[in-house]
Design a protein around this motif. Structure first.
Motif, short mmCIF file in Angstrom:
data_model
loop_
_atom_site.label_atom_id
_atom_site.label_comp_id
_atom_site.label_asym_id
_atom_site.label_seq_id
_atom_site.Cartn_x
_atom_site.Cartn_y
_atom_site.Cartn_z
N THR A 97 0.84 -1.20 0.00
CA THR A 97 0.00 0.00 0.00
C THR A 97 0.87 1.25 0.00
O THR A 97 1.76 1.40 0.85
N LEU A 98 0.60 2.13 -0.96
CA LEU A 98 1.32 3.39 -1.10
C LEU A 98 0.35 4.55 -0.96
O LEU A 98 -0.84 4.43 -1.30
N ALA A 99 0.87 5.71 -0.53
CA ALA A 99 0.04 6.91 -0.36
C ALA A 99 0.77 8.12 -0.93
O ALA A 99 2.01 8.13 -1.07
N ARG A 100 -0.01 9.16 -1.27
CA ARG A 100 0.58 10.39 -1.79
C ARG A 100 -0.32 11.55 -1.40
O ARG A 100 -1.54 11.50 -1.57
N VAL A 101 0.29 12.59 -0.85
CA VAL A 101 -0.46 13.79 -0.49
C VAL A 101 -0.48 14.73 -1.69
O VAL A 101 0.41 14.66 -2.56
N PRO A 102 -1.48 15.62 -1.80
CA PRO A 102 -1.56 16.54 -2.95
C PRO A 102 -0.31 17.40 -3.07
O PRO A 102 0.21 17.92 -2.08
N GLY A 103 0.21 17.53 -4.30
CA GLY A 103 1.38 18.35 -4.56
C GLY A 103 2.69 17.63 -4.37
O GLY A 103 3.75 18.21 -4.65
N ASP A 104 2.66 16.39 -3.90
CA ASP A 104 3.90 15.62 -3.68
C ASP A 104 3.92 14.46 -4.67
O ASP A 104 3.00 13.65 -4.71
N ASP A 105 4.98 14.39 -5.47
CA ASP A 105 5.08 13.33 -6.47
C ASP A 105 5.78 12.08 -5.95
O ASP A 105 5.88 11.09 -6.66
N GLU A 106 6.26 12.10 -4.71
CA GLU A 106 6.95 10.94 -4.14
C GLU A 106 5.96 10.10 -3.33
O GLU A 106 5.31 10.61 -2.41
N PRO A 107 5.82 8.81 -3.63
CA PRO A 107 4.91 7.96 -2.86
C PRO A 107 5.49 7.62 -1.50
O PRO A 107 6.71 7.58 -1.31
N THR A 108 4.60 7.41 -0.57
CA THR A 108 4.97 7.01 0.79
C THR A 108 4.50 5.57 1.03
O THR A 108 3.35 5.24 0.73
N LEU A 109 5.38 4.76 1.56
CA LEU A 109 5.03 3.37 1.83
C LEU A 109 4.22 3.28 3.12
O LEU A 109 4.65 3.76 4.18
N ASP A 110 3.03 2.69 3.02
CA ASP A 110 2.19 2.50 4.20
C ASP A 110 2.43 1.14 4.85
O ASP A 110 2.73 1.06 6.04
#
Length: 269
Positions: A81-94
């Motif tokens: 599962t990956l996440a991304r906040v608006p304006g950020d192109d780098e995914p975050t690992l959940d």
């Protein structure tokens, strides 16, 4: 599982940036697995639907699915599962988890230990505590209030139960009697079917006490295969106390049940 099947399950299209992050998701799964070879082909990517009242600033979330090639995990898959906040192109690992698919082999449902036990499981040094709700046991006396928890009440219980606070319940006696009748020392065993007489007429038969004395007892004949075992009154073996061999003219000796006393002066009923 196909991409369409995964997408249909979640009902919305995944974020394009997160959907393209296949290799970062694979690397995360390989790190958790400890071996890149344990992570197979990419199967699908799906969008995770947030709650209706969720803040849009929380961003978007997707899950990548990879086939699991671990031995013994046929039909399982890695879910990253990956996440991304608006304006950020780098995914975050959940998170990274290993999940079963529809055709996965699963362990059987957990069964409490007291339901898994079978006769013969208890060995030297093992302790098998009786549960409070064991239907085979009842208090040696019954009360409708809390007097059974009173110290004086326990003394009475021990006296009535001959030193026991709990005794065998009627259901427990029935289960034991049925189990013994169906066992090796019951009337349907091969030994009983070929016996010269039943245990109820044998001098080595020791009846049980109480309500079971007419149907069950213990064998006290050291030469009998049932010696020291609980036997039914209609069980029998070749070591019957009244069995004798009586030869006939020119014929092999036959087993006969004979009286061991003089019957000249009275009849044998």
């Amino acid at each position: 599982m196909s991409d369409s099947a995964f997408s249909a399950a979640h009902g919305s299209a995944p974020d394009e940036v997160l959907a393209a992050a296949v290799e970062p998701a694979r690397a995360a799964a390989a790190e958790v697995a400890g071996d890149p070879a344990a992570v197979g082909d990419h199967q699908a990517v799906t969008a995770e639907v947030l709650a209706d009242d969720a803040d849009p600033a929380l961003g978007v979330v997707v899950t990548h699915f990879f086939a699991a090639t671990l031995p013994g995990y046929r039909g399982w898959h890695w879910a990253v599962t990956l996440a991304r906040v608006p304006g950020d192109d780098e995914p975050t690992l959940d998170e990274v988890v290993l999940l079963p698919g529809d055709a996965a082999l699963l362990a059987p449902a957990w069964v409490p230990w007291h339901e898994r036990l079978r006769p013969g499981d208890l060995s030297v040094g093992d302790v098998l505590p009786a549960t409070e709700d064991d239907h085979r046991l009842v208090p040696s006396y019954l009360a409708d209030d809390d007097s059974a928890d009173d110290p004086a009440g326990r003394v009475v219980a021990e006296e009535i139960g001959i030193g026991r606070e709990r005794v065998l319940s009627p259901l427990g006696r029935i289960e034991a009697a049925e189990r013994w009748r169906d066992g090796d020392f019951g009337p349907r065993s091969a030994m009983a079917r070929h016996a010269p007489g039943p245990c109820s007429t044998c001098g080595f038969f020791l009846p049980l006490a109480g309500s079971l004395r007419l149907s069950l007892g213990a064998c006290a004949n050291g030469y009998s295969p049932a010696d020291g075992h609980v036997v039914t009154a209609d069980y029998g073996c070749g070591a019957h106390s009244q069995a004798t061999l009586e030869p006939s003219d020119g014929e092999p000796a036959e087993v006969q049940l004979t009286a061991r006393y003089d019957t000249a002066d009275f009849d044998v009923l």
